[in-house]
Design an enzyme around this catalytic site. Structure first.
Site, PDB file in Angstrom:
ATOM      1  N   SER A 150      -5.661   4.681  54.874  1.00 34.81           N
ATOM      2  CA  SER A 150      -5.899   4.637  53.601  1.00 34.81           C
ATOM      3  C   SER A 150      -4.995   5.260  52.605  1.00 34.81           C
ATOM      4  O   SER A 150      -3.954   6.099  52.953  1.00 34.81           O
ATOM      5  CB  SER A 150      -7.083   5.628  53.385  1.00 34.81           C
ATOM      6  OG  SER A 150      -7.464   6.027  51.903  1.00 34.81           O
ATOM      7  N   TYR A 161     -10.953  14.015  53.846  1.00 36.53           N
ATOM      8  CA  TYR A 161     -10.569  12.840  54.355  1.00 36.53           C
ATOM      9  C   TYR A 161      -8.971  12.406  54.220  1.00 36.53           C
ATOM     10  O   TYR A 161      -8.767  11.678  54.940  1.00 36.53           O
ATOM     11  CB  TYR A 161     -11.722  11.632  53.054  1.00 36.53           C
ATOM     12  CG  TYR A 161     -11.208  10.396  53.513  1.00 36.53           C
ATOM     13  CD1 TYR A 161     -11.700   9.657  54.614  1.00 36.53           C
ATOM     14  CD2 TYR A 161     -10.222   9.645  52.596  1.00 36.53           C
ATOM     15  CE1 TYR A 161     -11.495   8.223  54.643  1.00 36.53           C
ATOM     16  CE2 TYR A 161     -10.217   8.295  52.736  1.00 36.53           C
ATOM     17  CZ  TYR A 161     -10.923   7.626  53.580  1.00 36.53           C
ATOM     18  OH  TYR A 161     -10.813   6.111  53.860  1.00 36.53           O
TER      19      TYR A 161
END
Length: 428
Positions: A150, A161
């Site tokens: 990501s 995250y």
């Protein structure tokens, strides 16, 4: 939007394991690999959506996928995936680590450490485990691994995250370094906002009506990427057209995202002695005039025409922009990389994409100009690369052709390394 590559990639006889493939990006990759002829294993936590994806793959490709329902919170699930895939198909060519979860919780969250353990178990531990288990099988087929990371690994977004994806990026690089000598390529795709991806990872059951418009607002190209954009890139990376790419972190984020194409390839190098060179400033002026100034001027002149065609620009840089090599050459290529990023930022609203290809050692005439015979040049190149191959200009042409196509319509502002793993080469 359907792939424009058509049947360019032939995965007939290949086997792919795609985790997290019951929806979104994973489902799109599994479907496209199957349409290109691969036999696929799909996985997911939701058995009903997994069945639906399986039926779609069978209907569109004629291949019935192996469906394995499970959750990576169960640490035995990785073993089950590899064992059942090998039992069913007898081999493994592609491993796509797509399964992942997100969280927006910060340090003040009451269940912060529980969230940390869960996210790292799925986003980091599971890919590492699968890579370890898959490596012996991938070595036999000279296969490759794609980790779906990501842009949150590159820019601050969420403590848990973002750090999990940063860890995954380093898993990609270090795995490429370790597995390159075995003939296994390892790369990462780092998507930005993709429709159906973000809201699911945050636990939202249905897509908010405003999701697509919100994504458009956050991008330079004023478009909301779909999972097919990531699948197109994954197919290219898995194919032999990308045989020179390993250890690369490839951003596909639409953001940091008659004349149709401008390719700034012209450049010169020098084996200068750095600050001790007698003619340092003369060499500086010559190299920056060709490598940097000319590229900037051509971009400026081309913009009105590229805006009409919604065309795109490719700057040919070098891995010398990322690792110290030569005072003048490396700094000129570092400038080219930043020209790529800032031009992408400025020209994105005009519909113009700008990307950079950063090659490593390539068999070109430069070695002949240095008085080396072809076999001497090949021997020198092999000393500096991970993969047991010598790259030729066609490897860069393959990547350039992909980048100018609509299959890469979601990629802008990216610095894409194509170096046969030389940046990940062990120092000793």
């Amino acid at each position: 939007m359907a792939s424009t590559v058509g049947k360019k990639y032939d995965f007939t006889g290949k086997v792919a394991l795609i985790t997290g493939s019951s929806s979104g990006i994973g489902a799109a990759i599994a479907l496209q690999f199957a349409e290109y002829g691969a036999r696929v294993t799909i996985t997911g936590r939701d058995s009903e959506t997994l069945k639906a994806v399986g039926k779609e793959i069978e209907d569109k490709s004629g291949h019935r996928p192996l469906q394995i329902h499970g959750d990576f919170i169960d640490q035995s699930f990785a073993n089950e995936l590899i064992e059942k895939t090998i039992t069913e198909y007898g081999q493994l060519d592609f491993l796509v680590n797509n399964a992942g979860i997100g969280t927006i919780g910060g340090l003040e969250s009451e269940n912060f450490m529980a969230e940390f353990d869960k996210v790292f178990a799925i986003n980091v531990r599971a890919p590492v485990h699968l890579i370890k288990l898959a490596a012996p099988h991938l070595e036999k087929t000279k296969g490759n691994i794609i980790n779906i990371s990501s842009i949150a690994s590159l820019v601050p977004y969420s403590l848990i995250y973002g750090s999990s994806k940063a860890a995954l990026d380093m898993v990609t690089k270090t795995s490429a370094k370790e597995l390159g000598p075995k003939g296994i390529r390892v790369n990462s795709i780092n998507p930005g906002p993709v429709v159906t991806a973000i809201y699911r990872s945050l636990g939202i059951a249905t897509k908010p009506l405003y999701m697509e418009e919100e994504i458009k607002k956050r991008t330079l190209l004023n478009m909301a990427a779909e999972p097919i954009e990531i699948a197109n890139l994954a197919s290219f990376i898995a194919s032999d057209d990308a045989r020179n790419i390993t250890g690369s972190i490839i951003v596909s984020d639409t953001e940091y995202g008659q004349l149709n194409f401008l390719v700034n390839c012209a450049g010169v190098a020098t084996l200068d002695k750095g600050h001790e060179s007698d003619n340092l400033m003369a060499e500086f002026d010559r190299i920056f005039a060709i490598n940097v100034r000319a590229a900037v001027q051509l971009i400026q002149l081309a913009v009105p025409y590229l805006e009409k065609t919604k065309g795109n620009i490719i700057n040919i840089s070098s891995i010398a922009s990322l690792v110290p090599f030569s005072l003048l050459y490396s700094s000129s290529k570092a400038a080219v990389d930043m020209i790529t990023k800032t031009s992408a930022q400025e020209l994105g609203p005009k519909g113009i994409r700008v990307n950079s290809i950063n090659p490593g050692p390539i068999m070109t005439q430069i070695y002949h100009s240095l008085g080396m015979k072809p076999e001497e040049a090949e021997g020198l190149i092999r000393k500096y690369v991970l993969l047991d191959m010598v790259a030729y200009p066609i490897e860069i042409a393959n990547l350039a052709s992909f980048l100018v196509s609509d299959d890469a319509r979601n990629i802008t502002g990216s610095i894409i390394v194509s170096d046969t793993g030389s940046m990940c080469k062990p120092l000793v």
